[in-house]
Each structure stands twice: as C-alpha cells, then as structure tokens.
Design a protein around this motif. Structure first.
Motif, PDB file in Angstrom:
ATOM      1  N   ARG A 111      -6.663  37.499  10.018  1.00 38.31           N
ATOM      2  CA  ARG A 111      -7.977  37.531   8.390  1.00 38.31           C
ATOM      3  C   ARG A 111      -7.258  36.224   8.009  1.00 38.31           C
ATOM      4  NH1 ARG A 111     -13.191  38.643   7.738  1.00 38.31           N
ATOM      5  NH2 ARG A 111     -13.085  40.145   8.794  1.00 38.31           N
ATOM      6  N   LEU A 112      -8.673  35.679   7.485  1.00 39.17           N
ATOM      7  CA  LEU A 112      -8.163  34.331   7.106  1.00 39.17           C
ATOM      8  C   LEU A 112      -8.806  34.747   5.940  1.00 39.17           C
ATOM      9  CD1 LEU A 112      -8.945  31.184   9.310  1.00 39.17           C
ATOM     10  CD2 LEU A 112      -7.224  32.429   8.952  1.00 39.17           C
ATOM     11  N   ARG A 113      -7.531  34.481   4.995  1.00 41.51           N
ATOM     12  CA  ARG A 113      -8.096  34.273   2.714  1.00 41.51           C
ATOM     13  C   ARG A 113      -7.538  33.450   2.330  1.00 41.51           C
ATOM     14  NH1 ARG A 113      -8.578  39.833   2.553  1.00 41.51           N
ATOM     15  NH2 ARG A 113      -8.242  41.761   4.302  1.00 41.51           N
ATOM     16  N   GLU A 114      -7.728  33.443   1.410  1.00 40.13           N
ATOM     17  CA  GLU A 114      -7.406  32.130   0.685  1.00 40.13           C
ATOM     18  C   GLU A 114      -8.103  32.928  -1.213  1.00 40.13           C
ATOM     19  OE1 GLU A 114      -9.950  28.490  -1.598  1.00 40.13           O
ATOM     20  OE2 GLU A 114     -10.514  29.436   0.473  1.00 40.13           O
ATOM     21  N   GLU A 138      -8.920  36.826  -1.167  1.00 44.26           N
ATOM     22  CA  GLU A 138     -10.298  37.184  -0.310  1.00 44.26           C
ATOM     23  C   GLU A 138     -10.194  36.430   1.045  1.00 44.26           C
ATOM     24  OE1 GLU A 138     -12.455  39.215  -2.281  1.00 44.26           O
ATOM     25  OE2 GLU A 138     -10.808  39.042  -4.080  1.00 44.26           O
ATOM     26  N   LYS A 139     -11.868  37.659   1.476  1.00 42.36           N
ATOM     27  CA  LYS A 139     -11.875  37.376   2.753  1.00 42.36           C
ATOM     28  C   LYS A 139     -12.486  35.403   2.550  1.00 42.36           C
ATOM     29  CE  LYS A 139     -12.250  41.070   4.578  1.00 42.36           C
ATOM     30  NZ  LYS A 139     -13.203  43.063   5.053  1.00 42.36           N
ATOM     31  N   VAL A 140     -11.766  34.990   3.813  1.00 44.16           N
ATOM     32  CA  VAL A 140     -12.973  33.556   3.531  1.00 44.16           C
ATOM     33  C   VAL A 140     -14.513  33.529   4.240  1.00 44.16           C
ATOM     34  CG1 VAL A 140     -12.872  31.052   5.008  1.00 44.16           C
ATOM     35  CG2 VAL A 140     -10.350  32.221   3.730  1.00 44.16           C
ATOM     36  N   THR A 167     -15.172  29.788  10.959  1.00 49.01           N
ATOM     37  CA  THR A 167     -13.088  29.742  10.857  1.00 49.01           C
ATOM     38  C   THR A 167     -13.046  29.556  11.934  1.00 49.01           C
ATOM     39  OG1 THR A 167     -13.051  31.936  10.391  1.00 49.01           O
ATOM     40  CG2 THR A 167     -13.843  30.743   8.550  1.00 49.01           C
ATOM     41  N   GLY A 168     -13.500  28.532  12.684  1.00 45.84           N
ATOM     42  CA  GLY A 168     -12.718  28.305  14.487  1.00 45.84           C
ATOM     43  C   GLY A 168     -12.217  29.215  15.138  1.00 45.84           C
ATOM     44  N   ILE A 202     -19.986  23.239  15.778  1.00 49.15           N
ATOM     45  CA  ILE A 202     -21.162  23.379  15.273  1.00 49.15           C
ATOM     46  C   ILE A 202     -21.065  23.702  13.503  1.00 49.15           C
ATOM     47  CG2 ILE A 202     -23.508  22.463  14.578  1.00 49.15           C
ATOM     48  CD1 ILE A 202     -23.787  22.359  17.206  1.00 49.15           C
ATOM     49  N   GLU A 203     -21.115  23.539  11.857  1.00 50.68           N
ATOM     50  CA  GLU A 203     -20.517  24.409  11.448  1.00 50.68           C
ATOM     51  C   GLU A 203     -21.187  23.650   9.907  1.00 50.68           C
ATOM     52  OE1 GLU A 203     -20.422  26.728   8.246  1.00 50.68           O
ATOM     53  OE2 GLU A 203     -20.039  27.835  10.651  1.00 50.68           O
ATOM     54  N   GLN A 204     -22.325  23.603   8.917  1.00 47.26           N
ATOM     55  CA  GLN A 204     -22.156  22.913   7.624  1.00 47.26           C
ATOM     56  C   GLN A 204     -21.586  23.209   6.403  1.00 47.26           C
ATOM     57  OE1 GLN A 204     -26.601  23.805   7.054  1.00 47.26           O
ATOM     58  NE2 GLN A 204     -26.788  25.985   7.343  1.00 47.26           N
ATOM     59  N   ASP A 205     -21.444  25.000   6.281  1.00 44.65           N
ATOM     60  CA  ASP A 205     -20.258  25.672   5.112  1.00 44.65           C
ATOM     61  C   ASP A 205     -18.789  24.356   5.057  1.00 44.65           C
ATOM     62  OD1 ASP A 205     -18.479  27.227   3.634  1.00 44.65           O
ATOM     63  OD2 ASP A 205     -20.079  27.817   3.285  1.00 44.65           O
ATOM     64  N   GLU A 206     -18.574  23.929   4.185  1.00 41.09           N
ATOM     65  CA  GLU A 206     -17.482  23.108   3.553  1.00 41.09           C
ATOM     66  C   GLU A 206     -16.323  23.441   3.652  1.00 41.09           C
ATOM     67  OE1 GLU A 206     -18.205  20.402   0.690  1.00 41.09           O
ATOM     68  OE2 GLU A 206     -19.963  19.431   1.738  1.00 41.09           O
ATOM     69  N   GLY A 207     -16.495  25.006   3.241  1.00 38.90           N
ATOM     70  CA  GLY A 207     -15.356  25.460   2.637  1.00 38.90           C
ATOM     71  C   GLY A 207     -14.818  26.526   4.353  1.00 38.90           C
ATOM     72  N   TYR A 208     -15.871  26.232   5.216  1.00 40.90           N
ATOM     73  CA  TYR A 208     -15.512  26.686   6.903  1.00 40.90           C
ATOM     74  C   TYR A 208     -14.953  25.926   7.279  1.00 40.90           C
ATOM     75  CZ  TYR A 208     -18.699  30.671   5.661  1.00 40.90           C
ATOM     76  OH  TYR A 208     -18.777  32.401   4.741  1.00 40.90           O
ATOM     77  N   ILE A 209     -15.132  25.170   7.324  1.00 44.58           N
ATOM     78  CA  ILE A 209     -14.963  23.864   7.999  1.00 44.58           C
ATOM     79  C   ILE A 209     -13.548  23.620   7.247  1.00 44.58           C
ATOM     80  CG2 ILE A 209     -15.254  21.246   8.130  1.00 44.58           C
ATOM     81  CD1 ILE A 209     -18.530  21.684   8.060  1.00 44.58           C
TER      82      ILE A 209
END
Length: 218
Positions: free
Chosen positions: A35-38, A41-43, A74-75, A91-98
């Motif tokens: 699980r990716l976190r930052e 918190e969950k990304v 998140t890939g 294809i993704e538009q959210d910069e944080g997810y990218i």
C-alpha cells in the motif's frame, strides 16, 4: 474468423493448483508494504492489490504484449506488466497519482524467472504441490499457527497430516478458508499466511513456489 482476444486457460489452471479457476475471485485488499502511503496517509483510496492484476494480465496477455490501463492511478497495472515482461500504456490525470506511479515503476524490476507462467506447456506440467508436502518438508511445522489475510482475520493450527484446525474444526486450507469467508469455496493458497519473522507475514503460496524451486519434486 480468428479470435481477437487472448485467454490463457492452462495458465490459469496452473495458478490455481491444477484446478479450473472460478470466475469470482476472493483476494485480500491492498495492505501492508504494498500500500503506497505519503506522510502516513494512503496515496490512493482504492489502490488495487497486485495479486488481482497478476491474474488479469497473465490470463489475458503474453510476454511482449501491450497492456492498456485508461485509469492508471498509482500504477499497479504498469508495475505488474513490467514485472512479467509486458509493455504498458497508462492514462491518468491526477498529478499526485502520476508522481507515485512514476516512482513505483522506477523501483519495479522485470523478473524473467517468472516467465515459466507464460508457456502453456510449462504451466500444464507445473508440478502440483499439496500443503501437506510443505509440512513434511519442514517449511511449515505441525502445531504452527497460520493466519488468514494480512489482518489475521482467523488463526488456525497446522496438523501433522497437512490439515489445519480452526477452533476445533479440521479440514484443508481451502475448506477452512471457505468457512472463514462464509463462501462455498476458497483458494487457501491466496489467503493463509505464516509469520516468518516477528510482524512479517508471508503467503503460503510463496512457500509453495520455494518448494517447487527447491527441486524436491524431482
């Protein structure tokens, strides 16, 4: 006319202990180190487990194919595709997810040794391993506790004959898993875990892969 889709039936059977895989899958949600976190918190709120994408990609593509995910998040799709030798488009538009996906993909390595699952003949002949063989080999000990999922939803005790005991009810890893889930069937390899080190849970499916790689099946 020639079919325009790929469905690797034998490969799916090999991933399911030699049995035809059901069309409904019960898999643990994405948890733990995956699980990716930052900042704790969950990304991404609905990050998919890699085990889900492994089944999707292995069942419907071959090495070198291109896998498209129009909602890349998140890939997860790209990470699994890269690991198994596929190309991918996300294809993704959210910069944080990218940003999270780019970092994740940089750290993901292709694993050629996983290519055995990409040969129909190899998967058809993949040695079947029963849980009792892991017990006999000492990879799981009689009396040892195993846990259902990363959240330890249930705790069972391993018996000498390869069965497990859950609160006085004995059966296979599959039948007891189905009882825990209150479902008609369960692939126990996907859900039961052992604690190899304090706080570190490892899927018994990983142990099964180690057993195969050890050459003990001859």
């Amino acid at each position: 006319s020639q079919k325009r889709y790929t469905f690797n039936y034998q490969r799916m059977k090999a991933m399911n202990d030699g049995k035809q895989m059901r069309s409904d899958w019960w898999l643990p949600i994405c948890q733990g180190p995956e699980r990716l976190r930052e900042n704790g918190e969950k990304v991404h709120p609905t990050q998919k487990p890699e085990s889900l994408l492994e089944r999707v990609i292995l069942s419907s593509s071959n090495v070198g194919d291109v896998v498209l995910d129009p909602f890349f998040g998140t890939g997860t799709t790209g990470a699994v595709a890269k690991r198994y030798g596929r190309r991918w488009i996300g294809i993704e538009q959210d910069e944080g997810y990218i940003r999270a996906a780019e970092e994740r993909l940089r750290e993901t390595k292709a694993e050629p040794k996983l290519g055995a699952l990409d040969s129909v003949e190899e998967t058809r002949n993949l040695p079947r391993v029963q849980f009792k063989l892991l017990v006999a080999a000492g990879m799981v000990a009689p009396g040892q506790q195993i846990y259902f999922g990363l959240k330890r939803r249930a705790v069972a005790t391993v018996l000498e004959d390869g069965q497990i005991d859950l609160q006085g009810v004995q059966g296979s890893i599959h039948s007891i898993g189905a009882r825990v889930m209150d479902q008609p069937a369960c692939n126990g390899w996907d859900h039961w875990m052992v604690e190899e080190a304090p706080g570190k849970l490892t899927s018994i499916d990983v142990l099964r892969a180690r057993y195969r790689e050890s050459g003990r099946l001859g």
